[in-house]
Scaffold this motif. Structure first.
Motif, short mmCIF file in Angstrom:
data_model
loop_
_atom_site.label_atom_id
_atom_site.label_comp_id
_atom_site.label_asym_id
_atom_site.label_seq_id
_atom_site.Cartn_x
_atom_site.Cartn_y
_atom_site.Cartn_z
N ASP A 1 0.86 -1.19 0.00
CA ASP A 1 0.00 0.00 0.00
C ASP A 1 0.89 1.23 0.00
O ASP A 1 2.14 1.12 -0.02
CB ASP A 1 -0.97 0.00 1.19
N ASP A 2 0.28 2.40 -0.01
CA ASP A 2 1.09 3.61 -0.13
C ASP A 2 1.84 3.95 1.16
O ASP A 2 2.52 4.98 1.23
CB ASP A 2 0.27 4.79 -0.61
N GLY B 1 2.50 7.23 2.73
CA GLY B 1 1.07 7.46 2.77
C GLY B 1 0.41 6.80 3.96
O GLY B 1 1.08 6.19 4.82
N SER C 1 -2.62 4.72 3.67
CA SER C 1 -3.47 3.57 3.34
C SER C 1 -2.91 2.32 4.00
O SER C 1 -1.69 2.17 4.17
CB SER C 1 -3.56 3.37 1.83
N VAL D 1 -8.29 2.89 2.25
CA VAL D 1 -7.52 3.76 1.36
C VAL D 1 -7.66 5.20 1.82
O VAL D 1 -8.76 5.67 2.10
CB VAL D 1 -8.01 3.61 -0.11
N ASP D 2 -6.52 5.88 1.90
CA ASP D 2 -6.48 7.28 2.31
C ASP D 2 -5.68 8.05 1.26
O ASP D 2 -4.50 7.74 1.03
CB ASP D 2 -5.82 7.40 3.68
N THR D 3 -6.31 9.00 0.62
CA THR D 3 -5.65 9.75 -0.46
C THR D 3 -4.81 10.91 0.04
O THR D 3 -4.20 11.64 -0.77
CB THR D 3 -6.69 10.28 -1.47
N GLY E 1 -2.88 7.06 -2.00
CA GLY E 1 -4.17 6.38 -1.95
C GLY E 1 -4.23 5.15 -2.82
O GLY E 1 -4.97 5.11 -3.80
N ASN F 1 -11.48 7.87 -0.68
CA ASN F 1 -11.14 7.47 0.68
C ASN F 1 -12.14 6.46 1.22
O ASN F 1 -13.30 6.45 0.80
CB ASN F 1 -11.13 8.69 1.61
#
Length: 284
Positions: free
Chosen positions: A46-47, A52, A54, A138-140, A152, A261
């Motif tokens: 993930d990011d 990130g 996510s 997921v978090d942008t 994200g 998100n």
């Protein structure tokens, strides 16, 4: 009809070629080894690797089972056959069973949070297929220390096929994926043998309930039906290049990077290479 695994010889006409089927003990073992670094299992990313926020994880979910009380006081345990999905039943006496049968009964009981446990038999959800569940959030938002201008995403990748990959030899025209999901747009990644390192062709899938449904009308994933999707190889692309079916497939993966998100959940039970036309799969 017996299943044909990817390492068995081709025979005309081309029957479906099973790439992953989590009723198979070997594929289930790979699913149980999901880790970021284990090359023999399914790998997640993930990011978080670029600063990130996510997060994702994956786990193997075995076939469903439930206990049902009978009128004569016995307990009927019903489980899913790993080969055909048919039901197998066993009656257990309440008072006269030996220790082995008591242990079997305990093994076949559902967890407390299973949706079938407290429902009458007429309302029970169909028994689950063994599958790999990929889920997370997921978090942008771009991390404070990130050097990238986007964030994200989450990804899942299969182990690499041994012996240099799976040669489709022009014998198949589509990828069949048995899955269920949350209606987000997922990318399917096919890594193929090529002079280009990590040569990946991508297609897209959307499953189940429309995203336009109000949140209160969304159904939990455990109560949804499985989808059998057919993705023509010709629709997979890498830039301006289209995928040909005369390829050697090295691995299969999925990515979620839809710019939204929130939580996600994706179940996959089987992946095959097939010939699909006029709404049917050629079974040979």
């Amino acid at each position: 009809m017996a299943k044909r695994a990817w390492w068995t010889p081709l025979a005309y006409p081309f029957q479906p070629l099973t790439l992953y089927d989590f009723t198979n003990p070997n594929d289930a073992a790979d699913a149980k080894r999901t880790d970021e670094r284990d090359l023999d299992g399914w790998r997640i990313s993930d990011d978080g690797v670029i600063g990130g926020y996510s997060k994702s994880m994956a786990s193997f979910v075995p076939g469903g089972k439930y206990n049902q009380q009978q009128e004569d006081g016995t307990t009927k345990t019903t489980i899913t056959s790993t080969e055909s999905g048919s039901e197998i039943s066993d009656h257990v006496e309440d008072d006269d069973e030996d220790e082995d049968n008591e242990a079997d009964q305990e093994e076949n009981e559902y967890d407390d949070d299973d949706p079938n446990l407290h429902l009458p038999s007429t309302e029970r959800i169909p028994l689950a297929l063994p599958h790999l569940r990929w889920e997370g959030h997921v978090d942008t938002a771009i991390g404070l220390e990130s050097k990238f201008d986007r964030a994200g995403f989450a990804a899942l990748r299969s182990p690499e096929f041994p012996y240099g990959g799976v040669g489709l030899l022009g014998g198949y025209d589509a990828l069949e994926v048995v899955c269920r999901s949350d209606a987000r747009v997922y990318t399917v990644n096919l890594t193929v043998e090529s002079m280009i390192p990590n040569d990946v062709y991508q297609g897209h899938i959307v499953t189940n309930q429309p995203a336009s449904l109000p949140e209160e009308q969304q159904q939990p994933l455990s109560s949804q039906q499985w989808n059998t999707l057919y993705l023509p190889f010709i629709e997979f692309g890498s830039g301006r290049r289209r995928l040909e079916n005369k390829i050697r497939l090295e691995s299969i993966g999925f990515t979620l990077m839809d710019g939204k998100n929130g939580p996600f959940q994706f179940d996959v039970a089987r992946i095959r290479a097939v010939n699909f036309w006029e709404g049917c799969v050629w079974e040979g």
